[in-house]
Design a protein around this motif. Structure first.
Motif, PDB file in Angstrom:
ATOM      1  N   GLU A 267     -40.060  41.021 -14.846  1.00 42.52           N
ATOM      2  CA  GLU A 267     -39.109  41.011 -13.729  1.00 42.52           C
ATOM      3  C   GLU A 267     -38.271  39.745 -13.657  1.00 42.52           C
ATOM      4  OE1 GLU A 267     -39.135  41.766  -8.858  1.00 42.52           O
ATOM      5  OE2 GLU A 267     -40.958  42.081 -10.067  1.00 42.52           O
ATOM      6  N   TYR A 268     -38.858  38.598 -14.015  1.00 45.36           N
ATOM      7  CA  TYR A 268     -38.193  37.308 -13.848  1.00 45.36           C
ATOM      8  C   TYR A 268     -38.102  36.568 -15.176  1.00 45.36           C
ATOM      9  CZ  TYR A 268     -39.114  37.896  -8.833  1.00 45.36           C
ATOM     10  OH  TYR A 268     -39.165  38.377  -7.549  1.00 45.36           O
ATOM     11  N   VAL A 269     -37.144  35.625 -15.246  1.00 44.68           N
ATOM     12  CA  VAL A 269     -37.064  34.721 -16.384  1.00 44.68           C
ATOM     13  C   VAL A 269     -36.631  33.352 -15.869  1.00 44.68           C
ATOM     14  CG1 VAL A 269     -34.675  35.454 -16.927  1.00 44.68           C
ATOM     15  CG2 VAL A 269     -36.069  34.297 -18.667  1.00 44.68           C
ATOM     16  N   ILE A 270     -37.344  32.309 -16.307  1.00 41.95           N
ATOM     17  CA  ILE A 270     -37.034  30.938 -15.919  1.00 41.95           C
ATOM     18  C   ILE A 270     -35.929  30.411 -16.824  1.00 41.95           C
ATOM     19  CG2 ILE A 270     -37.942  28.594 -15.688  1.00 41.95           C
ATOM     20  CD1 ILE A 270     -40.741  29.907 -15.336  1.00 41.95           C
ATOM     21  N   LEU A 271     -34.849  29.930 -16.238  1.00 45.09           N
ATOM     22  CA  LEU A 271     -33.707  29.444 -17.012  1.00 45.09           C
ATOM     23  C   LEU A 271     -33.248  28.091 -16.459  1.00 45.09           C
ATOM     24  CD1 LEU A 271     -31.645  32.766 -17.298  1.00 45.09           C
ATOM     25  CD2 LEU A 271     -33.087  31.721 -19.054  1.00 45.09           C
ATOM     26  N   GLY A 272     -32.859  27.204 -17.365  1.00 43.93           N
ATOM     27  CA  GLY A 272     -32.321  25.912 -16.957  1.00 43.93           C
ATOM     28  C   GLY A 272     -33.361  24.851 -16.689  1.00 43.93           C
ATOM     29  N   HIS A 273     -34.607  25.079 -17.074  1.00 47.26           N
ATOM     30  CA  HIS A 273     -35.639  24.072 -16.831  1.00 47.26           C
ATOM     31  C   HIS A 273     -35.269  22.760 -17.524  1.00 47.26           C
ATOM     32  CE1 HIS A 273     -39.547  22.078 -16.778  1.00 47.26           C
ATOM     33  NE2 HIS A 273     -39.881  22.888 -15.793  1.00 47.26           N
ATOM     34  N   SER A 274     -35.630  21.661 -16.914  1.00 44.68           N
ATOM     35  CA  SER A 274     -35.239  20.349 -17.451  1.00 44.68           C
ATOM     36  C   SER A 274     -35.750  20.135 -18.870  1.00 44.68           C
ATOM     37  CB  SER A 274     -35.753  19.233 -16.539  1.00 44.68           C
ATOM     38  OG  SER A 274     -37.165  19.241 -16.472  1.00 44.68           O
TER      39      SER A 274
END
Length: 252
Positions: A89-96
């Motif tokens: 359902e989700y995807v983490i994007l732009g993590h440092s």
């Protein structure tokens, strides 16, 4: 609908067996949560994790990254469509860490966000400043630019599917945590930016998470702030008791 959420970012930790035990232990300790609970697991565990949470109210799985193209000769990469097809359902994007280690900027992240939305995924977009920026008092300038470059090209219907995670880089994995006032001030600033661009109703329903050394002993204080809707949790998400306590620190 509640805008609250607690998401764990496991990063490159846990074997498949360890990951399965961790999810099961958290669900046993929490039961049916009053908030959305998301496990951000390593790619190898995505399908296993999805099977474990399927049918359980308020639990979901996030990928930690995805490629910006829909298919092609990109060895080792995973597309948004692949994630969506197996129920992620989700995807983490732009993590440092992706910004620092893989050189990702907000133009690339914007493209990834668009591809994720096209595939029916919900991006968890990470933004935040480094210590020198905070000490110079330029945190709003930097975070504002990140939000503008990554999100302003979207339309209001797309923004409604976005989760924003404010992660001050100086507080990730350092044991330092933004004060409740620092967290609230930045979350309120981000919400105002969204309101100015997309309207007050969209901003009011937007989920904005705090990330940066969230632990059981500071979760209640952070989550009690009016514009802090939960947390994106790193190290503490790898311990079932700690993560369950953080989940239980927030009301629905």
């Amino acid at each position: 609908m509640s805008r609250t959420m607690v998401a764990g970012n496991w990063k490159m930790n846990t074997s498949p067996a360890e990951g399965a035990r961790l999810i099961q232990e958290v669900m046993e300790k929490v039961g049916t949560p009053a908030t959305r609970v998301v496990f951000g697991v390593p790619a190898l565990q995505l399908m296993q994790a999805q099977e474990l949470v399927a049918g359980h109210t308020n639990y979901a799985i996030a990928a930690q990254n995805m490629h910006q193209e829909t298919s092609g000769a990109y060895t080792g990469e995973i597309s948004a469509g692949m994630l969506s097809e197996v129920g992620i359902e989700y995807v983490i994007l732009g993590h440092s860490e992706r910004r620092d280690y893989a050189g990702e900027d907000d133009d690339l992240i914007n493209l990834k966000i668009q591809r994720a939305l096209e595939a029916g995924l919900r991006p968890i977009y990470c933004c935040g400043e480094k210590l020198d920026i905070r000490e110079a008092g330029n945190q709003e300038l930097v975070v504002g630019k990140q939000v503008e470059q990554a999100l302003y090209s979207l339309d209001p219907e797309q923004i409604e599917k976005i989760v924003i995670a404010y992660e001050p880089v100086w507080a990730i994995g350092t044991g330092r945590t933004a004060s409740k006032e620092q967290a609230q001030d930045m979350h309120a600033y981000i919400r105002r930016m969204i309101a100015n661009q997309f309207g007050a109703d969209v901003a009011q329903n937007l989920t904005i998470l705090y990330g940066g050394s969230v632990k059981p002993n500071n979760a209640v204080e952070l989550f009690s702030q009016p514009d802090v809707d939960g947390g994106l949790v790193g190290g503490a998400s790898l311990d079932a008791e700690n993560f369950a306590a953080i989940v239980n620190a927030i009301g629905g």
